[in-house]
Design a protein around this motif. Structure first.
Motif, short mmCIF file in Angstrom:
data_model
loop_
_atom_site.label_atom_id
_atom_site.label_comp_id
_atom_site.label_asym_id
_atom_site.label_seq_id
_atom_site.Cartn_x
_atom_site.Cartn_y
_atom_site.Cartn_z
N SER A 272 -5.39 30.20 40.36
CA SER A 272 -5.92 28.80 39.57
C SER A 272 -6.73 29.43 38.27
CB SER A 272 -6.57 28.42 40.58
OG SER A 272 -8.13 28.50 40.93
N ASN A 273 -7.31 28.43 38.01
CA ASN A 273 -8.28 28.41 36.75
C ASN A 273 -9.59 28.75 37.37
OD1 ASN A 273 -8.87 26.18 37.63
ND2 ASN A 273 -8.78 25.10 35.57
N VAL B 77 -7.66 24.39 39.92
CA VAL B 77 -6.43 23.83 39.63
C VAL B 77 -5.28 24.62 39.74
CG1 VAL B 77 -5.07 22.09 38.36
CG2 VAL B 77 -7.61 21.76 38.56
N ARG C 84 -1.70 25.45 38.66
CA ARG C 84 -0.44 25.15 37.93
C ARG C 84 0.77 25.37 38.46
NH1 ARG C 84 -2.37 20.78 35.14
NH2 ARG C 84 -4.23 21.12 34.29
N VAL C 85 1.71 24.57 38.91
CA VAL C 85 2.91 24.98 39.46
C VAL C 85 4.40 24.81 38.25
CG1 VAL C 85 4.61 24.63 41.41
CG2 VAL C 85 2.22 24.11 41.67
N PRO D 66 4.99 21.97 34.60
CA PRO D 66 4.67 20.74 33.61
C PRO D 66 4.34 19.73 34.52
CG PRO D 66 6.51 22.26 32.88
CD PRO D 66 6.50 22.42 34.17
N GLU D 67 3.11 19.03 34.39
CA GLU D 67 2.80 17.96 35.24
C GLU D 67 2.73 18.21 36.69
OE1 GLU D 67 4.38 14.45 33.53
OE2 GLU D 67 3.68 14.68 31.56
N GLN D 68 2.84 19.45 37.09
CA GLN D 68 2.88 19.80 38.45
C GLN D 68 1.62 20.46 38.87
OE1 GLN D 68 6.70 21.40 39.06
NE2 GLN D 68 7.75 19.42 39.46
N SER D 69 0.75 20.12 39.86
CA SER D 69 -0.48 20.85 39.96
C SER D 69 -1.07 20.33 41.39
CB SER D 69 -1.50 20.75 38.87
OG SER D 69 -1.95 19.52 38.88
N PHE E 92 2.81 23.31 47.21
CA PHE E 92 2.95 22.12 46.33
C PHE E 92 3.89 21.02 46.86
CE2 PHE E 92 5.44 20.10 42.90
CZ PHE E 92 4.40 19.40 42.47
#
Length: 363
Positions: A180-181, A200, A202-203, A205-208, A330
């Motif tokens: 994550s960040n 967060v 990130r898996v 685009p717009e998936q997290s 996810f």
């Protein structure tokens, strides 16, 4: 900044202004009649969920909040102005309860959500309100109503999809930093993490999803030992728990199975609902185990731990095995979200979007 997840505050809404007794006085108008106005209402106290905040530290040092009272009514039909409202910014996930009874009053779960936690008192009536055909010169007025006063307890439970739990030095901070960040403090000694960290993941685009790193637990945590018991509440809102186990402890006398059982025992003592949450086993630090010994060591751990759920073998340091784990998490979180959004009257077995069974994944 030190993480503060509990605070006590005293709030007081403004009192209403008093009504006024006044009569119209003009030349050549001997009986001008009543013209006393009403008092203004007191200021309200609002709470707003601010997504930019993650602690209650501001309320630790400033505990008293008072809204302005309403102005009194005046003659010439002038009503008093309302008192100024005050707005308290709180992190998303804050629970507001009565400090004396412990009753939960409000919960701030949505960013930008605004609630009224104390109402200002209504203003009193001036004698203009009491004028009638049989009472043309009333001298009555009423005082303003007092505003609400409350002693409140603020408690923050972080909103995360996935919670990490495990013994100190199990590699939780390394894992959350790898996927994550978040950039938690990482060191080679126990209790490096002193407050929850959110990251967060990130898996696509717009998936997290959001993962929370909770300070390490030790045996006896539910009775107050160590630090983890202070933050177990943050796991109560998660959809999935990852039980991170150090498969290659530095101390040869330490048994990972005994440590893992101690963690499970503390969960059960603290909260049965937390114990019943979906929980996956993550065996970490495989980079410190010779490749030819890994299968046997993993098999021995699972057998002695009597674990029948999903097992993931990773090395957070080298990111080995992290990618399959992230995608599995996810999928699980996404399925849980769909399940939670299914109407109550619809049986999930026939809704077509019930959560898929947790995968049995190895490295």
């Amino acid at each position: 900044m030190k993480f503060v997840d509990e605070a006590y505050i005293d709030i007081s809404a403004g009192d209403g202004g008093n009504g006024c007794v006044s009569f119209r006085h003009e030349k050549y108008k001997e009986f001008g009649g009543p013209n006393g106005g009403d008092g203004g209402r007191g200021g309200h106290v609002f709470a707003v969920a601010d997504p930019n905040l993650n602690t209650l530290v501001d309320f630790r040092y400033s505990r008293r909040y008072e809204a302005k009272r309403g102005e009194h009514g005046m003659g010439s039909d002038m009503f008093g102005a309302a008192g100024s409202d005050i707005t308290l910014k709180m992190p998303v996930g804050t629970i507001i309860s009565d400090a004396e009874t412990g009753e939960v009053l409000y919960e701030l779960l949505t960013p930008g959500e605004v609630i009224t936690i104390a109402k200002g008192g209504d203003g009193g009536f001036g004698n203009l309100r009491f004028k009638s055909a049989i009472n043309r010169a009333p001298r009555q007025k009423t005082p303003g109503w007092p505003g609400e006063k409350k002693n409140l307890k603020l408690e923050l439970k972080v909103l995360a999809d996935v919670g990490l739990l495990g013994m100190p030095n199990a590699g939780k901070s390394t894992f959350i930093a790898a996927v994550s960040n978040a950039r938690p403090k990482i060191a080679d000694y126990p209790f490096t993490t002193l407050h929850p960290n959110l990251g967060v993941v990130r898996v696509g685009p717009e998936q997290s999803f959001v993962v929370a790193d909770i300070p390490g637990l030790i045996e006896g945590a539910s009775e107050g030992a160590g630090l983890g018991h202070q933050f177990l509440r943050h796991l109560q809102r998660t959809r999935l728990l990852l039980h991170v186990v150090d498969l290659a402890p530095f101390d040869e006398g330490v048994d990972p199975v005994a440590q893992a059982k101690a963690i499970v025992g503390e969960l059960k003592k603290y909260d049965q609902q937390l114990y019943d949450k979906p929980r996956w086993l993550v065996l970490n630090k495989l980079d410190m185990v010779p490749a030819e010994e890994r299968p046997a060591r993993v098999q021995d751990f699972v057998k002695r731990f009597k674990w029948k759920g999903p097992v993931f073998e990773i090395s957070a340091l080298t990111r080995e095995g992290c990618e399959p784990l992230i995608h599995a998490i996810f999928r699980h979180v996404q399925a849980q979200q769909k399940f939670e959004n299914t109407p109550a009257e619809v049986d999930p077995r026939f809704a077509g979007d019930a959560p898929a069974p947790a995968p049995q994944v190895g490295s």
